[in-house]
Design a protein around this motif. Structure first.
Motif, PDB file in Angstrom:
ATOM      1  N   ALA A  18     -22.087 -12.723  -2.648  1.00  0.00           N
ATOM      2  CA  ALA A  18     -20.844 -13.173  -2.520  1.00  0.00           C
ATOM      3  C   ALA A  18     -19.529 -12.931  -1.380  1.00  0.00           C
ATOM      4  O   ALA A  18     -20.921 -11.307  -0.754  1.00  0.00           O
ATOM      5  CB  ALA A  18     -20.148 -12.282  -3.859  1.00  0.00           C
ATOM      6  N   VAL A  19     -19.144 -13.177  -1.047  1.00  0.00           N
ATOM      7  CA  VAL A  19     -17.632 -12.189  -0.528  1.00  0.00           C
ATOM      8  C   VAL A  19     -16.749 -12.148  -0.512  1.00  0.00           C
ATOM      9  O   VAL A  19     -16.114 -13.117  -0.434  1.00  0.00           O
ATOM     10  CB  VAL A  19     -18.141 -12.858   1.245  1.00  0.00           C
ATOM     11  CG1 VAL A  19     -17.019 -12.865   2.640  1.00  0.00           C
ATOM     12  CG2 VAL A  19     -19.445 -13.040   2.072  1.00  0.00           C
ATOM     13  N   PRO A  20     -15.827 -11.527  -0.860  1.00  0.00           N
ATOM     14  CA  PRO A  20     -14.636 -11.316  -0.877  1.00  0.00           C
ATOM     15  C   PRO A  20     -13.856 -12.485  -0.119  1.00  0.00           C
ATOM     16  O   PRO A  20     -14.168 -12.320   1.358  1.00  0.00           O
ATOM     17  CB  PRO A  20     -14.108  -9.723  -0.699  1.00  0.00           C
ATOM     18  CG  PRO A  20     -15.255  -9.300  -0.244  1.00  0.00           C
ATOM     19  CD  PRO A  20     -16.520  -9.784   0.320  1.00  0.00           C
ATOM     20  N   LEU A  21     -12.989 -13.587  -1.442  1.00  0.00           N
ATOM     21  CA  LEU A  21     -11.782 -14.021  -0.296  1.00  0.00           C
ATOM     22  C   LEU A  21     -10.829 -13.597   0.727  1.00  0.00           C
ATOM     23  O   LEU A  21     -10.282 -12.667   0.387  1.00  0.00           O
ATOM     24  CB  LEU A  21     -11.572 -15.021  -1.696  1.00  0.00           C
ATOM     25  CG  LEU A  21     -10.573 -16.596  -0.792  1.00  0.00           C
ATOM     26  CD1 LEU A  21     -11.402 -17.171   0.165  1.00  0.00           C
ATOM     27  CD2 LEU A  21     -10.162 -17.100  -2.093  1.00  0.00           C
ATOM     28  N   ALA A  22     -11.228 -13.808   1.914  1.00  0.00           N
ATOM     29  CA  ALA A  22      -9.094 -13.062   2.249  1.00  0.00           C
ATOM     30  C   ALA A  22      -8.020 -14.052   1.931  1.00  0.00           C
ATOM     31  O   ALA A  22      -8.264 -15.452   2.697  1.00  0.00           O
ATOM     32  CB  ALA A  22      -9.238 -12.319   3.859  1.00  0.00           C
ATOM     33  N   TRP A  59     -14.039 -14.150  -5.181  1.00  0.00           N
ATOM     34  CA  TRP A  59     -14.822 -13.866  -4.258  1.00  0.00           C
ATOM     35  C   TRP A  59     -15.919 -15.587  -4.147  1.00  0.00           C
ATOM     36  O   TRP A  59     -16.086 -15.915  -4.675  1.00  0.00           O
ATOM     37  CB  TRP A  59     -16.418 -13.210  -5.325  1.00  0.00           C
ATOM     38  CG  TRP A  59     -16.443 -11.385  -5.181  1.00  0.00           C
ATOM     39  CD1 TRP A  59     -14.758 -11.429  -6.005  1.00  0.00           C
ATOM     40  CD2 TRP A  59     -16.168 -10.548  -4.955  1.00  0.00           C
ATOM     41  NE1 TRP A  59     -14.825  -9.992  -5.847  1.00  0.00           N
ATOM     42  CE2 TRP A  59     -15.980  -9.363  -4.983  1.00  0.00           C
ATOM     43  CE3 TRP A  59     -17.113 -10.103  -3.779  1.00  0.00           C
ATOM     44  CZ2 TRP A  59     -15.813  -8.075  -4.302  1.00  0.00           C
ATOM     45  CZ3 TRP A  59     -16.787  -8.648  -2.785  1.00  0.00           C
ATOM     46  CH2 TRP A  59     -16.780  -8.284  -3.032  1.00  0.00           C
ATOM     47  N   VAL A  60     -16.643 -15.761  -2.820  1.00  0.00           N
ATOM     48  CA  VAL A  60     -16.621 -17.007  -2.356  1.00  0.00           C
ATOM     49  C   VAL A  60     -18.586 -16.394  -2.405  1.00  0.00           C
ATOM     50  O   VAL A  60     -18.830 -15.555  -2.244  1.00  0.00           O
ATOM     51  CB  VAL A  60     -16.427 -17.426  -1.054  1.00  0.00           C
ATOM     52  CG1 VAL A  60     -17.110 -18.772  -0.945  1.00  0.00           C
ATOM     53  CG2 VAL A  60     -14.732 -17.742  -1.047  1.00  0.00           C
ATOM     54  N   THR A  61     -19.271 -18.040  -2.843  1.00  0.00           N
ATOM     55  CA  THR A  61     -20.673 -17.702  -2.139  1.00  0.00           C
ATOM     56  C   THR A  61     -20.874 -20.037  -2.031  1.00  0.00           C
ATOM     57  O   THR A  61     -20.126 -20.105  -2.328  1.00  0.00           O
ATOM     58  CB  THR A  61     -21.040 -17.944  -3.944  1.00  0.00           C
ATOM     59  OG1 THR A  61     -20.452 -18.262  -5.015  1.00  0.00           O
ATOM     60  CG2 THR A  61     -20.969 -15.951  -4.108  1.00  0.00           C
ATOM     61  N   ALA A  62     -22.110 -19.493  -1.569  1.00  0.00           N
ATOM     62  CA  ALA A  62     -22.679 -20.919  -1.535  1.00  0.00           C
ATOM     63  C   ALA A  62     -24.139 -20.663  -1.639  1.00  0.00           C
ATOM     64  O   ALA A  62     -24.875 -20.355  -1.480  1.00  0.00           O
ATOM     65  CB  ALA A  62     -22.037 -20.894   0.791  1.00  0.00           C
TER      66      ALA A  62
END
Length: 85
Positions: A79-83, A54-57
């Protein structure tokens, strides 16, 4: 004084915590300036596992009036799932 530029940091984690965010591994950071495209490229080190997670910023204002050169910082994004590529 605020410069209008921001430091954007991206993080990778195995899974988001209860708040929906987590920042386990720093993927990288880049300075972004306001402009019409609002697009930046962030180089990521070769040894960072980017096949899942998962990616966060977060963003931090750059401010030359402070001793650190930084101003206010945003909360960690959701969080956004990493593709996989």
């Amino acid at each position: 004084s605020p410069t209008g530029r921001s430091r954007v940091e991206l993080f990778l984690s195995g899974a988001p915590d209860a708040s929906g965010a987590e920042a386990e591994v720093l993927l990288g950071a880049v300075t972004a300036a306001p402009g019409p495209e609002r697009t930046v490229r962030l180089p990521i080190a070769d040894d960072v596992p980017t096949d899942a997670g998962w990616v966060t910023a977060t963003t931090t204002a750059l401010d030359t009036a402070t001793p650190s050169g930084f101003g206010s910082t945003s909360e960690l994004s959701g969080a956004v799932p990493l593709a996989a590529p």
